[in-house]
Design a protein around this motif. Structure first.
Motif, short mmCIF file in Angstrom:
data_model
loop_
_atom_site.label_atom_id
_atom_site.label_comp_id
_atom_site.label_asym_id
_atom_site.label_seq_id
_atom_site.Cartn_x
_atom_site.Cartn_y
_atom_site.Cartn_z
N UNK A 127 70.60 104.84 -27.24
CA UNK A 127 71.04 104.37 -28.55
C UNK A 127 72.36 103.64 -28.52
N UNK A 128 72.94 103.47 -27.35
CA UNK A 128 74.15 102.66 -27.18
C UNK A 128 73.73 101.35 -26.51
N UNK A 129 73.72 100.25 -27.25
CA UNK A 129 73.12 99.02 -26.74
C UNK A 129 73.68 98.52 -25.41
N UNK A 130 74.99 98.60 -25.21
CA UNK A 130 75.55 98.10 -23.96
C UNK A 130 75.08 98.95 -22.78
N UNK A 131 75.05 100.27 -22.97
CA UNK A 131 74.56 101.18 -21.93
C UNK A 131 73.09 100.92 -21.65
N UNK A 132 72.29 100.84 -22.71
CA UNK A 132 70.86 100.67 -22.52
C UNK A 132 70.52 99.31 -21.91
N UNK A 133 71.26 98.29 -22.28
CA UNK A 133 71.02 96.97 -21.69
C UNK A 133 71.22 97.03 -20.18
N UNK A 134 72.27 97.71 -19.76
CA UNK A 134 72.56 97.80 -18.33
C UNK A 134 71.47 98.60 -17.60
N UNK A 135 71.05 99.71 -18.19
CA UNK A 135 70.05 100.54 -17.54
C UNK A 135 68.69 99.83 -17.48
N UNK A 136 68.42 98.97 -18.43
CA UNK A 136 67.18 98.20 -18.39
C UNK A 136 67.29 97.03 -17.42
N UNK A 137 68.47 96.45 -17.32
CA UNK A 137 68.67 95.37 -16.35
C UNK A 137 68.25 95.82 -14.96
N UNK A 138 68.61 97.03 -14.58
CA UNK A 138 68.30 97.48 -13.23
C UNK A 138 66.79 97.66 -13.04
N UNK A 139 66.07 98.01 -14.11
CA UNK A 139 64.63 98.14 -13.99
C UNK A 139 63.94 96.81 -13.78
N UNK A 140 64.52 95.76 -14.31
CA UNK A 140 63.91 94.43 -14.21
C UNK A 140 64.35 93.69 -12.96
N UNK A 141 65.61 93.88 -12.55
CA UNK A 141 66.17 93.08 -11.46
C UNK A 141 66.47 93.86 -10.20
N UNK A 142 66.58 95.18 -10.29
CA UNK A 142 67.00 95.99 -9.14
C UNK A 142 68.50 96.01 -8.95
N UNK A 143 69.24 95.33 -9.81
CA UNK A 143 70.70 95.31 -9.71
C UNK A 143 71.29 95.49 -11.10
N UNK A 144 72.61 95.70 -11.15
CA UNK A 144 73.30 95.86 -12.41
C UNK A 144 74.68 95.24 -12.28
N UNK A 145 75.10 94.53 -13.29
CA UNK A 145 76.43 93.91 -13.28
C UNK A 145 77.50 94.97 -13.08
N UNK A 146 78.54 94.65 -12.34
CA UNK A 146 79.54 95.65 -11.98
C UNK A 146 80.27 96.22 -13.20
N UNK A 147 80.62 95.40 -14.15
CA UNK A 147 81.27 95.91 -15.37
C UNK A 147 80.34 96.91 -16.06
N UNK A 148 79.07 96.57 -16.10
CA UNK A 148 78.10 97.47 -16.73
C UNK A 148 77.97 98.78 -15.95
N UNK A 149 78.07 98.72 -14.62
CA UNK A 149 78.00 99.95 -13.83
C UNK A 149 79.12 100.91 -14.22
#
Length: 479
Positions: A320-342
């Motif tokens: 329910x926190x969009x910035x957190x959820x965006x990052x966690x979904x990014x990794x499912x689609x790309x296998x990576x996550x932006x460092x700030x998001x990590x």
């Protein structure tokens, strides 16, 4: 002896350029037999790492074929496989590039001792790092515990120029039998996510070198200013290739130093990020417990929760926190996550959700295609507050504040979160194609309510920290 083959044991070093082991092997003039061994340590890696390894091995096999060689594949425990190959080939010995995590060091030491006891050559080489962990020390001769003086020490050294690529490898008269890569099923545990994640991978040495060239030509100047903005393509993306040794760190360092000499504004920061990786390996080598326990002993008994339902919502990108959820979904689609998001998702898990950093460490190991054992452990401990040179525990990243600062126009959140959008983009929809069917998630569902109020979560974390510090002070007073 010159006619006896050498076995080249490849691991996370799938390249032909700037490879000291490979250069030394070619210089012997002997036939060379490259091999990759699927042993227990390799099979224990997370699903995404094994999947990405499989892609890398296929690409590296093609590169070796173009150089007149092959990549032999064998399954089993390393020592037994290598001893068997030595007997099969009548080989003179085995060469390999060093690894630094404790289990790998123990395995490699046992292999070296056993082979040498049989009168065989068994040589390990540098190549994974700019500087070997024992080559840089404080003024007192110890290991560094703080990054800034480590950076000064490494950057002041003369880093050797990268070695040229090996163009041809002498082959044996007869090639031994090899397993088939497809029979190993390295990507099986990715299930339906494999096809989605594969689209974001740039695999192999040629792709890595092209990636570096493009970054230096186009983006390094803005790196310092834009590297924390996850919607901008401002980073090199090389973590994927560096993790599998498809590019050597000296190659990256040399490119960064050239850009710095030419006046690129972001080049020094880029080089600092490369040395941050070195710092992680320096710490892991001298303090291997960083992989499994809080580096600062005073944090061993802090009251983090073990795995829990809130952590599961975090893993699913449904907090329910969009910035957190965006990052966690990014990794499912790309296998990576932006460092700030990590950093943001790690802070949210360990502080807002009061969950142990090892829960997050394990999940990243499962889902990252650029997984790196040293960087993963140090990063989690840095954010959690229990690691070396760490952010203090009372520094709690506010996901909403981080979004306002680094995603002010919402592009990053819209890119990865489909719910609430009339026409979500393909990457936001891809999350629902990649995540496990068992989760029952669909793009048209309502976006979840927050797991925890951010202000309340922060207050709870700080209260727990204050109580722990008070208890710690009281215990010290009883001594």
């Amino acid at each position: 002896m010159s006619n006896k083959p050498l076995i080249l044991w490849f691991r996370r070093d799938l390249r032909l350029s700037d490879h000291p082991m490979l250069q030394a092997a070619v210089a012997t003039g002997r036939p060379l037999v490259p091999v990759f061994v699927l042993d227990g340590q390799t099979q224990a890696m997370g699903a995404a790492a094994r999947f990405r390894l499989g892609l890398g091995l296929a690409q590296f096999g093609g590169a070796l074929a173009a150089a007149g060689s092959r990549l032999l594949l064998r399954r089993g425990e390393a020592l037994q496989v290598l001893q068997g190959l030595v007997a099969e080939l009548g080989a003179a010995g085995v060469y390999w590039q060093r690894m630094y995590e404790p289990e790998a060091r123990a395995r490699d030491a046992a292999v070296k001792a056993a082979l040498r006891a049989e009168g065989l050559e068994a040589e390990s080489f540098a190549g994974a790092l700019l500087v070997e962990p024992w080559q840089v020390a404080t003024g007192q001769g110890g290991a560094y515990k703080v990054y800034t003086p480590f950076w000064r020490a490494v950057s002041a050294r003369g880093i050797e120029a990268p070695l040229a690529a090996v163009r041809a490898l002498p082959a044996p008269a007869v090639w031994p039998e090899s397993d088939r890569l497809e029979d190993w099923g390295l990507g099986a545990d990715m299930r339906r996510g494999a096809g989605v994640v594969a689209r974001s991978q740039r695999v192999g040495e040629a792709a890595a070198l092209a990636r570096l060239e493009a970054f230096i030509a186009q983006d390094v100047g803005d790196y310092r200013a834009l590297r924390d903005v996850p919607a901008e393509p401002a980073t090199s993306g090389l973590s994927e290739n560096l993790a599998w040794g498809e590019i050597g760190p000296r190659t990256i360092w040399a490119a960064g130093q050239r850009a710095l000499f030419e006046g690129a504004a972001g080049a020094e920061q880029f080089c600092k990020e490369l040395v941050w990786r070195e710092f992680a390996y320096h710490l892991m080598y001298h303090n291997p417990e960083i992989l499994t326990q809080s580096w600062r002993p005073e944090w061993q008994d802090f009251g983090w929760r073990g795995d829990n339902g809130d952590a599961e919502r975090w893993r699913r990108g449904m907090t329910g926190e969009p910035f957190v959820d965006a990052a966690m979904r990014e990794v499912y689609v790309t296998g990576r996550m932006h460092n700030r998001a990590r950093m943001v998702v790690a802070s949210y898990l360990t502080k807002h959700l009061m969950t142990h950093w090892r829960v997050g460490q394990a999940w990243f190991a499962e889902v990252l295609t650029d997984w790196d054992p040293a960087a993963n452990a140090m990063g989690w401990q840095w954010v959690a507050g229990c690691g070396p040179d760490a952010a203090p525990y009372f520094r709690v990243f506010n996901p909403a504040g981080q979004a306002e600062k680094f995603d002010a126009d919402g592009r990053y959140r819209r890119r990865w979160i489909a719910e609430g959008q009339a026409r979500p983009g393909p990457e936001a929809l891809a999350f629902f194609q990649a995540c496990p069917r068992a989760w029952g998630l669909e793009a048209g569902q309502d976006y979840p309510a927050p797991v925890v109020n951010l202000a309340e979560g922060r207050a709870r974390a700080l209260a727990a920290y204050a109580a722990y510090k008070e208890k710690d002070a009281s215990d010290d007073g009883d001594l």
